[in-house]
Design an enzyme around this catalytic site. Structure first.
Site, PDB file in Angstrom:
ATOM      1  N   HIS A  30       0.740  -1.050   0.291  1.00 38.67           N
ATOM      2  CA  HIS A  30      -0.035   0.233   0.004  1.00 38.67           C
ATOM      3  C   HIS A  30       1.060   1.313   0.019  1.00 38.67           C
ATOM      4  O   HIS A  30       1.412   1.865   1.051  1.00 38.67           O
ATOM      5  CB  HIS A  30      -0.868   0.042   1.363  1.00 38.67           C
ATOM      6  CG  HIS A  30      -1.680  -1.187   1.267  1.00 38.67           C
ATOM      7  ND1 HIS A  30      -1.443  -2.473   1.799  1.00 38.67           N
ATOM      8  CD2 HIS A  30      -3.040  -1.267   1.027  1.00 38.67           C
ATOM      9  CE1 HIS A  30      -2.412  -3.362   1.671  1.00 38.67           C
ATOM     10  NE2 HIS A  30      -3.594  -2.500   1.454  1.00 38.67           N
ATOM     11  N   PRO A 117      -5.981  -5.279  10.979  1.00 39.12           N
ATOM     12  CA  PRO A 117      -7.643  -5.303  11.169  1.00 39.12           C
ATOM     13  C   PRO A 117      -7.896  -3.875  11.665  1.00 39.12           C
ATOM     14  O   PRO A 117      -7.538  -3.432  12.824  1.00 39.12           O
ATOM     15  CB  PRO A 117      -8.123  -6.392  12.227  1.00 39.12           C
ATOM     16  CG  PRO A 117      -7.037  -7.243  12.310  1.00 39.12           C
ATOM     17  CD  PRO A 117      -5.570  -6.362  11.803  1.00 39.12           C
ATOM     18  N   LEU A 118      -8.672  -2.981  10.896  1.00 36.87           N
ATOM     19  CA  LEU A 118      -8.985  -1.729  11.223  1.00 36.87           C
ATOM     20  C   LEU A 118      -9.496  -1.424  12.665  1.00 36.87           C
ATOM     21  O   LEU A 118     -10.616  -2.215  12.907  1.00 36.87           O
ATOM     22  CB  LEU A 118      -9.376  -1.141   9.888  1.00 36.87           C
ATOM     23  CG  LEU A 118      -8.653  -1.167   8.905  1.00 36.87           C
ATOM     24  CD1 LEU A 118      -9.401  -0.087   7.634  1.00 36.87           C
ATOM     25  CD2 LEU A 118      -7.354  -0.228   8.927  1.00 36.87           C
ATOM     26  N   SER A 386     -22.501  -9.530  37.972  1.00 41.13           N
ATOM     27  CA  SER A 386     -22.641 -11.006  37.624  1.00 41.13           C
ATOM     28  C   SER A 386     -21.503 -11.639  37.231  1.00 41.13           C
ATOM     29  O   SER A 386     -21.232 -12.812  37.509  1.00 41.13           O
ATOM     30  CB  SER A 386     -23.694 -11.104  36.145  1.00 41.13           C
ATOM     31  OG  SER A 386     -24.872 -10.355  36.204  1.00 41.13           O
ATOM     32  N   GLU A 418     -17.519  -4.493  24.751  1.00 37.23           N
ATOM     33  CA  GLU A 418     -16.517  -5.843  24.905  1.00 37.23           C
ATOM     34  C   GLU A 418     -15.355  -5.833  23.834  1.00 37.23           C
ATOM     35  O   GLU A 418     -14.492  -6.194  24.204  1.00 37.23           O
ATOM     36  CB  GLU A 418     -17.539  -7.099  24.621  1.00 37.23           C
ATOM     37  CG  GLU A 418     -18.438  -7.272  25.756  1.00 37.23           C
ATOM     38  CD  GLU A 418     -20.066  -6.699  25.234  1.00 37.23           C
ATOM     39  OE1 GLU A 418     -20.870  -6.969  25.956  1.00 37.23           O
ATOM     40  OE2 GLU A 418     -19.952  -6.011  24.292  1.00 37.23           O
ATOM     41  N   PHE A 445     -20.639 -13.305  25.149  1.00 34.93           N
ATOM     42  CA  PHE A 445     -20.292 -12.054  24.386  1.00 34.93           C
ATOM     43  C   PHE A 445     -18.766 -11.713  24.413  1.00 34.93           C
ATOM     44  O   PHE A 445     -18.329 -10.807  23.663  1.00 34.93           O
ATOM     45  CB  PHE A 445     -21.125 -10.939  25.244  1.00 34.93           C
ATOM     46  CG  PHE A 445     -22.473 -11.122  25.485  1.00 34.93           C
ATOM     47  CD1 PHE A 445     -23.224 -11.541  24.261  1.00 34.93           C
ATOM     48  CD2 PHE A 445     -23.032 -10.756  26.653  1.00 34.93           C
ATOM     49  CE1 PHE A 445     -24.557 -11.653  24.472  1.00 34.93           C
ATOM     50  CE2 PHE A 445     -24.698 -10.852  26.887  1.00 34.93           C
ATOM     51  CZ  PHE A 445     -25.232 -11.318  25.897  1.00 34.93           C
ATOM     52  N   HIS A 481     -28.214 -15.921  25.168  1.00 36.18           N
ATOM     53  CA  HIS A 481     -27.251 -15.674  26.152  1.00 36.18           C
ATOM     54  C   HIS A 481     -26.621 -17.187  26.391  1.00 36.18           C
ATOM     55  O   HIS A 481     -25.505 -17.082  27.312  1.00 36.18           O
ATOM     56  CB  HIS A 481     -27.877 -15.322  27.542  1.00 36.18           C
ATOM     57  CG  HIS A 481     -28.078 -13.996  27.536  1.00 36.18           C
ATOM     58  ND1 HIS A 481     -28.814 -13.242  26.479  1.00 36.18           N
ATOM     59  CD2 HIS A 481     -27.809 -12.903  28.206  1.00 36.18           C
ATOM     60  CE1 HIS A 481     -28.928 -11.926  26.692  1.00 36.18           C
ATOM     61  NE2 HIS A 481     -28.487 -11.658  27.575  1.00 36.18           N
TER      62      HIS A 481
END
Length: 680
Positions: A30, A117-118, A386, A418, A445, A481
């Site tokens: 690039h 990875p942007l 939790s 996350e 998650f 979940h």
């Protein structure tokens, strides 16, 4: 203010041509962004504090190339400024086995984090800035400023379009990280074409809304003084991170400047020739660096960097005399060692102890070891009650002005972010000082953060995910979940520990291995429901990743399980025993660690000539390495009370025993070899 002369212009031109030659020699890469960002790189690196001869110096300024495809720019700067990267290395760009891969990788001195990875890089940079703020608040004393470095990051339109950058930038603004300066390459081009086809928001207003200072450079192609002024002004902002919106032309100087065609393909030969002529270089020569450019960087970067490092070493030596305890602690951390005998604080259990959810047992570990490990820093993505990730005396990592904590705090309120949490943990780990970051969320998650987890494993950042609510045991929350495929996904990644402990001793073992890990991240999957303490478990045995929990002579079947299904398998073995069927029970809390054990040991656990059945309330993918038959769940879960959901899927002692009998019958008379044995 820095006065720029002809040598600075020559240095910028050298960066541009060197980056183009690097891409052209590889016939891959690039060139566009390096041509546009070369002036910013030159100005920034001339002002950064670093020591190329000691690239791990803890108080160096950090540079993150979030738009990692522009790596030819970074490699050119590393070479020119005295890092261990030669012209020959540049000529081997993108070649198999070279030191110059197609995107930045953490192993190369001078590359702070792996990017490509942007959006990951800007999020890593937030983590680095947080680590610096914590280190400074913990160890700086009047007259002894041991930590005051900045974190700088280059990013482009692509990074800003990724959701992770929004998550991380929002948190950085909330935390008032004045030590973070981002330079936005506003070239208005993406791979598909002009950004206007999909991205026309007001980035400046967006970042102002996050709580950032926003500055502007209108001519990033040439205005060295303007770039320097913006960086100097950014450093005056002590309670806000800064975004410098710098307008550039992608492929500046190319015949195709300003177009998407110059983004991700080498320039044509005629374009390279005219470019070199335009910038005063011989069009027929490649990889030419004028000696005066080397000399300039030697004078402005290498020599001052060595001097700053030496000055810091003397300061730290005096610090250790005046503050011996803190000095010894920091010296230990800088050596990458944990405190002696820290593991003695890990809790142990017997089968007489009460049944407890493994998430609660995880909380006990954190409560017991946090005082021993000042490098332990962690939090949760808005699930603290939790995940049970906060010890009782924890102080929140917050800006002092918030009134709810300060930068010496070691508990991070990540909010519902996350993916950013994962990348920020990578940045905290990459910062150094032996930081051991952990982050809590529901296991299901962690998938939101898959990109960051993958880079943890690729880079070797030993971050820890505290992943609770690990199965259909979640119950009423239902299949949205309840993780099914999640562990199979992460177990498939190279270089990651994926722990699913069955009781308190196994939880302690999971933390022991995870905290002692130097180059491997960990996911610790923990139950919502109570689980019994097991006869036969121990930290020592579980630390091998797999072991015989309960044995019999000449077993008819081996039940191998993880987490909540280990105690279930113990009960199933009793059911089988009532039918004169003998079952060995094996606990396999972490495949990765078990696979590292000698084959002789592994075969002693999972030997030949006995049918082996895995028992796990998750996808059966990956179990073929260890079992002849798998009992699992290869569909989505169901909403209901947890015991009823387990019964619905057949995960009862009777259900496991029934399938064990079928497995024995199916393989009866066959000469079985252990699944551990392979041709290659």
């Amino acid at each position: 203010m820095t006065q720029f002369t002809d040598i600075d212009k020559l240095a910028v031109s050298t960066i541009r041509i060197l980056a183009v030659d690097t891409v052209s020699k590889a016939n891959s890469g690039h060139p566009g962004a390096p041509l546009g960002m070369a002036p910013a790189a030159h100005v920034l690196w001339s002002q950064m504090r670093m020591n190329p001869t000691n690239p791990d110096w803890i108080n160096r300024d950090r540079f993150v190339l979030s738009n990692g495809h522009a790596v030819a720019l970074l490699y050119s700067m590393l070479h020119l400024t005295g890092y261990d990267l030669s012209i020959e290395d540049l000529k081997q760009f993108r070649q198999l086995g070279s030191r110059t891969p197609g995107h930045p990788e953490f192993e190369l001195p001078g590359v702070e984090v792996t990017t490509g990875p942007l959006g990951q890089g800007i999020s890593n940079a937030v983590g680095m800035a947080m680590a610096q703020a914590n280190l400074a608040a913990t160890y700086n004393k009047p007259g002894f400023t041991l930590s005051d470095n900045y974190t700088y990051v280059f990013l482009g339109d692509g990074c800003l379009q990724e959701g992770i950058s929004s998550e991380a930038s929002s948190l950085a603004g909330h935390l008032k990280l004045g030590n973070l300066i981002a330079i936005y390459d506003d070239n208005k081009i993406t791979i598909d074409g002009a950004t206007s086809i999909s991205f026309d928001e007001d980035v400046a207003k967006r970042y102002e809304a996050y709580g950032w200072e926003v500055l502007y450079v209108e001519n990033g192609n040439e205005d060295l003084a303007g770039i320097a002024k913006a960086i100097a002004q950014a450093k005056l902002s002590k309670d806000k991170p800064t975004l410098i919106k710098m307008t550039t032309t992608i492929g500046y100087g190319s015949l195709h400047a300003g177009s998407h065609s110059v983004h991700g393909a080498p320039l044509k030969a005629d374009d390279v020739k005219q470019l070199k002529s335009k910038f005063g270089f011989n069009p027929d020569k490649s990889f030419v660096v004028p000696q005066e450019v080397y000399d300039h960087y030697q004078k402005t970067i290498l020599k001052p960097g060595v001097e700053a490092n030496n000055k810091w070493n003397k300061l730290f030596s005096e610090y250790q005399k005046k503050f011996p305890e803190l000095g010894a602690e920091l010296a230990r951390r800088l050596s990458g060692q944990l405190p002696a005998n820290w593991e003695s604080k890990l809790p142990t259990y017997t089968a007489k102890d009460s049944a407890v959810a493994t998430r609660k047992l995880s909380e006990t570990v954190l409560e017991d070891v946090y005082n021993q490990l000042p490098e332990l820093i962690g939090g949760s993505a808005d699930l603290t009650p939790s995940n049970l990730t906060r010890w009782k005396e924890a102080l929140d990592f917050q800006p002092p002005s918030s009134g709810s904590g300060n930068y010496s705090g070691r508990y991070i309120r990540y909010g519902i972010r996350e993916h950013a949490m994962g990348a920020i943990m990578n940045g905290i780990s990459a910062f150094g000082a032996n930081y051991k970051p952990y982050g809590g969320t529901f296991l299901n998650f962690v998938s939101y953060a898959a990109g960051a987890v993958r880079l943890s494993a690729l880079s070797g950042h030993p971050v820890i995910w505290v992943a609770t609510h690990d199965s259909i045991g979640v119950g009423e929350d239902g299949p949205t979940h309840q993780p099914i495929e999640t562990l199979a996904h992460f177990r498939s990644l190279p270089n990651i520990q994926v722990w699913r402990p069955a009781d308190g001793n196994e939880v302690s073992a999971a933390y022991k291995n995870s905290l002692e890990s130097k180059h491997t991240p960990s996911i610790i999957a923990l139950s919502r429901q109570n689980l019994p303490q097991l006869e036969g478990s121990s930290i020592e045995s579980a630390s091998k990743g797999g072991y015989v929990l309960q044995d019999v002579a000449n077993p008819d079947i081996i039940l191998v399980a993880t987490g909540s299904e280990v105690s279930l398998s113990v009960e199933a073995a009793k059911t089988l025993a009532a039918k004169n069927i003998k079952a060995r029970v094996v606990s396999l809390p972490d495949f990765f660690t078990f696979d590292k054990q000698p084959l002789e040991y592994r075969l002693s656990v999972l030997p030949d000539n006995v049918p082996i059945m895995s028992v796990e309330v998750l996808a059966t993918t990956c179990w073929g390495k260890y079992a002849h038959q798998s009992f699992g769940i290869d569909r989505f879960g169901a909403s209901g009370k947890a015991p009823e959901v387990f019964k619905f899927f057949g995960f009862t002692p009777e259900g496991v025993a029934e399938r064990a009998q079928k497995t024995i019958a199916f393989y009866k008379g066959d000469k079985l070899i252990s699944p551990l044995k392979k041709a290659f």
